[in-house]
Design an enzyme around this catalytic site. Structure first.
Site, PDB file in Angstrom:
ATOM      1  N   ASP A 142       4.318 -60.282  57.928  1.00 15.86           N
ATOM      2  CA  ASP A 142       4.721 -60.503  59.325  1.00 15.86           C
ATOM      3  C   ASP A 142       5.675 -61.685  59.505  1.00 15.86           C
ATOM      4  OD1 ASP A 142       3.235 -58.529  61.080  1.00 15.86           O
ATOM      5  OD2 ASP A 142       1.585 -59.302  59.875  1.00 15.86           O
ATOM      6  N   GLU A 184       8.807 -66.703  65.249  1.00 13.20           N
ATOM      7  CA  GLU A 184       8.426 -67.502  66.422  1.00 13.20           C
ATOM      8  C   GLU A 184       6.991 -67.999  66.349  1.00 13.20           C
ATOM      9  OE1 GLU A 184       8.822 -66.768  71.006  1.00 13.20           O
ATOM     10  OE2 GLU A 184       7.324 -65.377  70.234  1.00 13.20           O
ATOM     11  N   ASP A 185       6.115 -67.221  65.691  1.00 18.26           N
ATOM     12  CA  ASP A 185       4.693 -67.561  65.732  1.00 18.26           C
ATOM     13  C   ASP A 185       4.333 -68.776  64.894  1.00 18.26           C
ATOM     14  OD1 ASP A 185       3.972 -65.514  67.518  1.00 18.26           O
ATOM     15  OD2 ASP A 185       4.175 -64.066  65.894  1.00 18.26           O
ATOM     16  N   ARG A 213      -5.461 -64.758  69.321  1.00 19.48           N
ATOM     17  CA  ARG A 213      -4.826 -65.567  68.284  1.00 19.48           C
ATOM     18  C   ARG A 213      -4.753 -67.058  68.622  1.00 19.48           C
ATOM     19  NH1 ARG A 213      -1.237 -62.361  65.281  1.00 19.48           N
ATOM     20  NH2 ARG A 213      -2.177 -60.313  65.023  1.00 19.48           N
ATOM     21  N   HIS A 226       0.028 -61.166  72.613  1.00 22.18           N
ATOM     22  CA  HIS A 226       0.427 -62.542  72.923  1.00 22.18           C
ATOM     23  C   HIS A 226       0.780 -62.670  74.399  1.00 22.18           C
ATOM     24  CE1 HIS A 226       1.705 -63.152  68.485  1.00 22.18           C
ATOM     25  NE2 HIS A 226       0.714 -63.981  68.723  1.00 22.18           N
ATOM     26  N   CYS A 247       9.687 -62.767  69.350  1.00 26.82           N
ATOM     27  CA  CYS A 247       9.027 -63.006  68.057  1.00 26.82           C
ATOM     28  C   CYS A 247      10.012 -63.227  66.926  1.00 26.82           C
ATOM     29  CB  CYS A 247       8.169 -61.802  67.666  1.00 26.82           C
ATOM     30  SG  CYS A 247       7.487 -60.891  69.017  1.00 26.82           S
TER      31      CYS A 247
HETATM   32  C1  CIR Z   1       1.283 -59.781  64.428  1.00 31.46           C
HETATM   33  O1  CIR Z   1       0.385 -59.003  64.779  1.00 31.46           O
HETATM   34  O2  CIR Z   1       1.089 -60.982  64.260  1.00 31.46           O
HETATM   35  C2  CIR Z   1       2.666 -59.223  64.186  1.00 31.46           C
HETATM   36  N1  CIR Z   1       2.560 -57.897  63.695  1.00 31.46           N
HETATM   37  C3  CIR Z   1       3.484 -59.243  65.446  1.00 31.46           C
HETATM   38  C4  CIR Z   1       3.792 -60.622  65.945  1.00 31.46           C
HETATM   39  C5  CIR Z   1       4.610 -60.622  67.180  1.00 31.46           C
HETATM   40  N2  CIR Z   1       4.960 -61.939  67.556  1.00 31.46           N
HETATM   41  C6  CIR Z   1       5.113 -62.361  68.803  1.00 31.46           C
HETATM   42  O3  CIR Z   1       4.831 -61.641  69.747  1.00 31.46           O
HETATM   43  N3  CIR Z   1       5.502 -63.610  68.984  1.00 31.46           N
END
Ligand code: CIR
Length: 266
Positions: free
Chosen positions: A66, A71-72, A137, A168, A255
């Protein structure tokens, strides 16, 4: 005056990896096609670069399926960067990995310490405050850590609630300008944006609420014509970007990048 919440000199993206087929997803709607993902990603980067910003594209991280959702892993503010502590165990290592990349831009980089969790997708920085949605999360302890860290730079952190079953906070909203938010009705109905102007996504188009304002542009996922037209009618310069493959992994426009204006290096 330049609005720091959507005027940026830089963005960081990360190339999708072959391991993207193993990315997390709430519901399996099919395996992402890497070639198509890469084409969409190139379009996304081109749109960001067209605003005059400097875009850094990091190498793919095969060990972290991922990691394209960069961004995460961090929150980049004009004063300093904060390394997140993702609530998804398979994503924890992404946060550690991005630290050295951010060191090219920032002298001050502060990690969120455990036991709390927080992911960048739950953070919406407006002109006046940092809104953080508690989610599966991101928990209150992680939000409290972010509040403690950013207080040194004068920020106010407000804890809000990400709707149930929404990955999110920003899955359901985006900043359009200093006074305006684009939001899915299920989120704006909670009242968390009181005092701001809210434009709602069109009926049945909740999935395009994750857009980004980046300098003069609003990037949004392609295929949501009524919301795109509504934004254009309000005067926004909308660029639609293919997002079919990222959407299979619950990813959207925000993201895929860290957007920031770093301080001058000491
Ligand atoms: C996840 O589930 O963490 C990733 N497949 C998707 C993350 C998306 N990120 C975001 O919305 N900032």
């Amino acid at each position: 005056m330049t609005a720091k919440s959507y005027s940026f000199t830089h963005a960081i993206t990360r190339k999708p990896s072959r391991s993207i087929i193993n990315g997390l997803r709430a519901v399996d709607t099919g395996t992402p096609d890497l070639d198509l993902f890469c084409r969409h990603h190139d379009d996304y980067i081109a749109a960001l670069a067209s605003t005059g910003a400097t875009i850094t594209t990091l190498e793919a991280l095969e060990d972290f399926p991922d990691a394209v959702f960069v961004e995460d892993a961090a929150l980049c503010l004009p004063e300093g960067a904060v390394i997140m502590r993702p609530g998804a165990p398979t994503r924890l290592g992404e946060a550690a990995a991005i630290r050295s990349d951010l060191a090219r831009f920032y002298d001050e980089i502060v990690p969120v310490e455990g036991p709390g969790f927080i992911e960048g997708g739950d953070i919406l920085t407006t002109e006046h405050e940092i809104l953080v949605g508690q989610s599966a999360r991101t928990n209150s302890a992680g939000i409290a850590e972010l509040r403690r860290i950013t207080a040194r730079w004068g920020y106010r952190v407000r804890e809000v609630q990400t709707p149930p079953d929404v990955l999110h906070f920003k899955t359901d909203c985006s900043l359009l300008d200093a006074e305006t938010i684009l939001a899915a009705p299920r989120l704006s109905g909670t009242g968390c944006f009181d005092g701001l102007r809210v434009l709602q996504t069109a009926d049945g188009e909740d999935a395009c609420a994750n857009a980004i304002r980046f300098n003069n542009l609003v990037l949004m996922p392609a295929g949501f014509a009524r919301t795109a037209d509504m934004l254009a009618d309000h005067g926004y310069d909308v660029r639609e970007i293919g997002n079919s493959e990222a959407a299979k992994l619950d990813g959207g426009m925000s993201c895929l990048s860290l957007r920031f204006s770093p301080p001058p290096k000491q």
